[in-house]
Scaffold this motif. Structure first.
Motif, PDB file in Angstrom:
ATOM      1  N   THR A  15       0.828  -1.204   0.000  1.00  0.00           N
ATOM      2  CA  THR A  15       0.000   0.000   0.000  1.00  0.00           C
ATOM      3  C   THR A  15       0.866   1.259   0.000  1.00  0.00           C
ATOM      4  O   THR A  15       0.456   2.286  -0.555  1.00  0.00           O
ATOM      5  N   ARG A  19      -1.054   6.238   1.122  1.00  0.00           N
ATOM      6  CA  ARG A  19      -2.422   5.845   0.778  1.00  0.00           C
ATOM      7  C   ARG A  19      -2.991   4.930   1.860  1.00  0.00           C
ATOM      8  O   ARG A  19      -2.253   4.169   2.489  1.00  0.00           O
ATOM      9  N   GLU A  20      -4.321   5.012   2.015  1.00  0.00           N
ATOM     10  CA  GLU A  20      -4.964   4.135   3.002  1.00  0.00           C
ATOM     11  C   GLU A  20      -5.362   2.794   2.404  1.00  0.00           C
ATOM     12  O   GLU A  20      -5.579   1.821   3.125  1.00  0.00           O
ATOM     13  N   HIS A  21      -5.525   2.766   1.078  1.00  0.00           N
ATOM     14  CA  HIS A  21      -5.996   1.545   0.416  1.00  0.00           C
ATOM     15  C   HIS A  21      -5.027   1.186  -0.691  1.00  0.00           C
ATOM     16  O   HIS A  21      -4.332   2.049  -1.213  1.00  0.00           O
ATOM     17  N   ASN A  22      -5.042  -0.086  -1.048  1.00  0.00           N
ATOM     18  CA  ASN A  22      -4.244  -0.506  -2.188  1.00  0.00           C
ATOM     19  C   ASN A  22      -5.184  -0.739  -3.369  1.00  0.00           C
ATOM     20  O   ASN A  22      -5.962  -1.689  -3.377  1.00  0.00           O
ATOM     21  N   GLU A  23      -5.124   0.153  -4.364  1.00  0.00           N
ATOM     22  CA  GLU A  23      -5.988   0.062  -5.548  1.00  0.00           C
ATOM     23  C   GLU A  23      -5.299  -0.667  -6.693  1.00  0.00           C
ATOM     24  O   GLU A  23      -5.848  -0.779  -7.782  1.00  0.00           O
ATOM     25  N   ASP A  37      -3.647  -0.730 -12.151  1.00  0.00           N
ATOM     26  CA  ASP A  37      -3.617   0.351 -11.156  1.00  0.00           C
ATOM     27  C   ASP A  37      -4.933   1.122 -11.299  1.00  0.00           C
ATOM     28  O   ASP A  37      -5.143   1.830 -12.283  1.00  0.00           O
ATOM     29  N   HIS A  42     -11.151   5.604  -4.212  1.00  0.00           N
ATOM     30  CA  HIS A  42     -10.608   4.318  -3.780  1.00  0.00           C
ATOM     31  C   HIS A  42     -11.503   3.131  -4.074  1.00  0.00           C
ATOM     32  O   HIS A  42     -11.027   2.105  -4.533  1.00  0.00           O
ATOM     33  N   GLU A  46     -10.381   0.307  -6.742  1.00  0.00           N
ATOM     34  CA  GLU A  46     -10.176  -1.091  -6.346  1.00  0.00           C
ATOM     35  C   GLU A  46     -11.033  -2.033  -7.189  1.00  0.00           C
ATOM     36  O   GLU A  46     -10.589  -3.099  -7.599  1.00  0.00           O
ATOM     37  N   ARG A 228       4.890   6.935  -1.829  1.00  0.00           N
ATOM     38  CA  ARG A 228       3.764   7.871  -1.959  1.00  0.00           C
ATOM     39  C   ARG A 228       2.565   7.292  -2.697  1.00  0.00           C
ATOM     40  O   ARG A 228       1.508   7.895  -2.741  1.00  0.00           O
ATOM     41  N   ASP A 229       2.747   6.125  -3.299  1.00  0.00           N
ATOM     42  CA  ASP A 229       1.646   5.500  -4.036  1.00  0.00           C
ATOM     43  C   ASP A 229       1.698   3.998  -3.747  1.00  0.00           C
ATOM     44  O   ASP A 229       2.697   3.486  -3.235  1.00  0.00           O
ATOM     45  N   ASN A 230       0.630   3.307  -4.088  1.00  0.00           N
ATOM     46  CA  ASN A 230       0.643   1.843  -4.049  1.00  0.00           C
ATOM     47  C   ASN A 230       1.731   1.364  -5.008  1.00  0.00           C
ATOM     48  O   ASN A 230       1.903   1.948  -6.076  1.00  0.00           O
TER      49      ASN A 230
END
Ligand code: MG
Length: 271
Positions: A15, A19-23, A37, A42, A46, A228-230
């Motif tokens: 993640t 970010r709070e989620h992994n998209e 991606d 979010h 996803e 900073r990103d997934n």
């Protein structure tokens, strides 16, 4: 041709730190190795990335032709397009990666790309990006308005010009590359390339023979550099077993199609 190649691979996703989620989503099950991606917020992101990967995953465990790949990518596009009503009109996803196919007895990488995830190849010591980003920054590079040095920190670097879904109906790019002995493919989301430059990535890929360990080290380095990103990384080693004999240097089957379909690829000479 039903004989399966031996393909060693490793895939890792994280993640990251912000970010709070992994998209991001991926499939790494022979013969299909693809990253998506997601975008559009979010939940939409996803769902879009997982729908697209779900369509590609149906190739896993099968002997696949290039036409099968085209069919499944179109299915991915249809599935993501259907999210309009439930996840919102902006639900979309990038898609990049490789599927191993055969032309006669020779194994080929089918490289797919739409958006700004990337597919690279390390072959004969040379590391090169095969996919071409669909991004504002790539368009500025192509027109000569900015240099490669400007691109890494350009404010438009996250703006994607093509995607699956996201209210568009764009076609992905495809390349058909003969699999060479010792080929190593890297498939990644922009969470890797936004944190590490190509020469750092190449050095790390060359240093670690085990593909799973190499994928883990790359993801760890991207997270350490900012995360900073997934970030998603797949490393696939082809070229063992059948591949090593089918595409040995200097050999070329009579009926083999003209090999490298990339625009601008050097012409191959028959000796
Ligand atoms: Mg990303």
């Amino acid at each position: 041709m039903t004989e399966q190649l031996e393909l060693a691979s490793g895939a890792i996703t994280a993640t990251g730190r912000v970010r709070e989620h992994n998209e991001d989503a991926f499939v790494a099950a022979a013969p299909v190795f693809v990253v998506a991606d997601g975008m559009g917020g979010h939940e939409a992101g996803e769902r879009a990335s997982s729908e697209a990967i779900g369509a590609l995953r149906e190739l896993a465990g099968h002997t696949v032709t290039p036409q099968d790949v085209l069919y499944r990518v179109n299915e991915a596009r249809v599935r993501v397009g259907r999210l309009h009503s439930t996840a919102g009109r902006d639900a979309g996803t990038t898609l990049s990666g490789v599927v191993v196919t055969h032309q006669g007895v020779a194994p080929y990488w089918v490289v797919i790309n739409i958006g700004d995830s990337r597919t690279y190849r390390l072959a004969d010591g040379r590391f090169e990006q095969i996919s071409v980003d669909h991004s504002e920054v790539q368009e500025l590079l192509d027109s000569g308005d900015i240099s490669g040095a400007d691109a890494a920190n350009h404010p438009m670097r996250h703006v994607v010009t093509k995607a699956l879904g996201a209210g568009t109906w764009s076609d992905p790019d495809y390349w058909l590359l003969p699999m060479g002995p010792g080929d190593r493919m890297l498939v990644c989301s922009d969470g890797l390339t936004g944190e590490l430059d190509d020469s750092t990535i190449a050095t790390m890929l060359r240093a670690e023979p085990n593909p799973r360990v190499a994928a883990q080290r790359l993801v760890d380095a991207a997270v350490a550099a900012g995360g900073r990103d997934n970030v998603t990384v797949i490393v696939v080693d082809g070229g063992s077993g059948v591949a090593a004999t089918a595409t040995a240097p200097g050999s070329r089957a009579v009926d083999e199609p003209d090999n490298d379909t990339r625009p601008g690829a050097p012409a191959q000479e028959d000796s």
